[in-house]
Scaffold this active site. Structure first.
Site, mmCIF file in Angstrom:
data_model
loop_
_atom_site.group_PDB
_atom_site.id
_atom_site.type_symbol
_atom_site.label_atom_id
_atom_site.label_comp_id
_atom_site.label_asym_id
_atom_site.label_seq_id
_atom_site.Cartn_x
_atom_site.Cartn_y
_atom_site.Cartn_z
ATOM 1 N N LYS A 119 31.483 -24.938 33.129
ATOM 2 C CA LYS A 119 30.536 -24.778 33.952
ATOM 3 C C LYS A 119 30.737 -24.928 35.382
ATOM 4 O O LYS A 119 31.915 -25.205 35.895
ATOM 5 C CB LYS A 119 29.588 -26.039 33.803
ATOM 6 C CG LYS A 119 28.626 -25.937 32.384
ATOM 7 C CD LYS A 119 27.509 -24.869 32.221
ATOM 8 C CE LYS A 119 26.989 -24.722 31.054
ATOM 9 N NZ LYS A 119 26.232 -26.142 30.724
ATOM 10 N N ARG A 141 29.171 -29.288 23.329
ATOM 11 C CA ARG A 141 29.104 -27.965 23.192
ATOM 12 C C ARG A 141 30.096 -27.213 24.072
ATOM 13 O O ARG A 141 30.022 -27.456 25.176
ATOM 14 C CB ARG A 141 27.672 -27.598 23.357
ATOM 15 C CG ARG A 141 27.473 -25.953 23.127
ATOM 16 C CD ARG A 141 26.171 -25.677 23.596
ATOM 17 N NE ARG A 141 25.613 -24.255 23.375
ATOM 18 C CZ ARG A 141 25.810 -23.166 24.020
ATOM 19 N NH1 ARG A 141 26.497 -23.569 25.386
ATOM 20 N NH2 ARG A 141 25.508 -22.059 24.072
#
Length: 397
Positions: free
Chosen positions: A338, A372
């Site tokens: 991210k 995840r």
């Protein structure tokens, strides 16, 4: 004679430490409740109620922090931070329940709900085909994007056979769940039509449920995509708008009785109280699921790292991850590659493995149950090592 500062994570560990020093059986639960210190914020209560709340908790040996204006009633409302152990909270709740004025009995119900949720986490994630026991290990959810434009791996698994091959590799590397997504959610993404998302996702799901021996999750915000995928045998729905974008989504997951991941999301980055607003959003998602008929134990929460937040705000939520345990539900963490990591390390997407590893390890220490990730092999190793320290302490007793 030696002294040490003790660190206890849960009731089981508290009981173990008490038994180890020879405490009698009858006193174990009483003493464990005194060891379990909890801090709860209650927002927007009347000043008069806050004063009573503080006096009641002080009388029990705990305390409550309130606005300084409560003393002279110069403020009408205040937030309150309640501090005490479980034994004190139980006595406080009993006292407040008998006081049906100024909303004190309502505060008692709120406190009880929070403490009950904290103690009643589901024992397993139960899908139609699989059972994933909680607490024994951290589960790895492998990301399979069948999109041309995902920020990390867009276009790599556009072909059905390549997608299935990638899923099998991830399972071999340690993936416990495969999460299939047909619409990118990267910043500036272009939404896709219902028909296009189904064209991307459904053929892959149909093959995966037959060819991989782990649960198949479908990452979608569209109820019709979820329904069609569940008809084909999908095991989990992962909704990045927490059942709050498509009003039919809750009905679909309830109809098929499958676990659902509800993620926090927001269009802007404006907050008065970040953690409280995240929790309120997720509570609403849980309420929608339960109202539709889904067992509460089948809801998995996701704080939504990377969604509706700046890099600094994402780091703040990471710092407060343990507070999401107050919902008493399994927690999924999605930090893989991210922008938060790129912001801190000043690295491009394809060089964020180590940064992702740090967030995974930290998340596990804060109570996360599922991570995840894109880099399954590496993160499975990180999770296994972290689990050995966080969940594997019994071997040293």
């Amino acid at each position: 004679m030696e002294c040490q500062l003790m660190s206890t994570r849960d009731k089981e560990e508290m009981l173990y430490e008490l038994k180890k020093i020879g405490v009698s059986e009858g006193a174990l639960d009483i003493l464990a409740s005194k060891m379990d210190h909890v801090v709860i914020k209650v927002k927007g209560i009347r000043a008069g109620a806050a004063n009573i709340l503080k006096q009641e908790m002080l009388s029990l040996g705990g305390d409550v922090a309130v606005h300084r204006g409560c003393v002279n009633c110069s403020v009408e409302h205040t937030d309150a931070i309640v501090m005490g152990n479980i034994k004190q909270y139980k006595s406080l709740i009993d006292k407040l329940s008998l006081q049906p004025y100024l909303g004190l009995d309502h505060i008692a119900r709120i406190l009880k709900d929070i403490l009950d949720a904290r103690e009643s986490k589901p024992v397993a994630i139960q899908t139609p085909r699989y059972r994933l026991p909680l607490g024994e290990k951290t589960y790895i959810m492998g990301i399979l994007n069948v999109t041309p434009d995902s920020f990390s791996d867009g276009g790599k698994y556009w072909d059905i056979e390549k997608a299935v091959e990638r899923a099998k590799i991830m399972v071999d590397e340690g993936a416990d769940i495969i999460d299939v997504g047909g619409e990118s959610t990267r910043p500036g993404y272009t939404p896709v039509s219902l028909e296009e998302e189904m064209r991307r996702v459904l053929p892959v799901v149909e093959k995966l449920v037959k060819e991989v021996r782990v649960p198949v999750s479908v990452d979608t915000t569209k109820a019709e995509v979820a329904k069609r995928a569940l008809e084909l045998g999908a095991d989990i729905i992962n909704d990045q708008w927490g059942l709050q974008k498509d009003e039919k989504m809750a009905e679909v997951v309830a109809e098929y009785d499958v676990p659902v991941v509800v993620m926090f999301n927001k269009e802007d980055r404006q907050y008065d109280d970040m953690v409280s607003e995240h929790l309120a959003f997720l509570r609403r998602s849980v309420e929608l699921a339960v109202k539709a008929g889904l067992n509460r134990e089948k809801v998995i929460i996701d704080p939504g790292i990377g969604f509706g937040k700046s890099p600094e705000q994402n780091l703040y939520i990471m710092k407060h991850l343990s507070e999401f345990r107050s919902l008493g539900l399994p927690i999924l963490l999605g930090t893989s590659r991210k922008s938060m990591i790129g912001h801190v390390l000043d690295l491009p997407v394809d060089e964020r493995v180590e940064g992702t590893a740090a967030t995974v390890a930290y998340g596990i220490t804060q109570g996360v149950d599922i991570v995840r990730v894109h880099d399954v092999k590496e993160m499975a190793r990180v999770a296994r090592m972290t689990d050995a320290m966080v969940r594997g302490d019994k071997v040293c007793r």
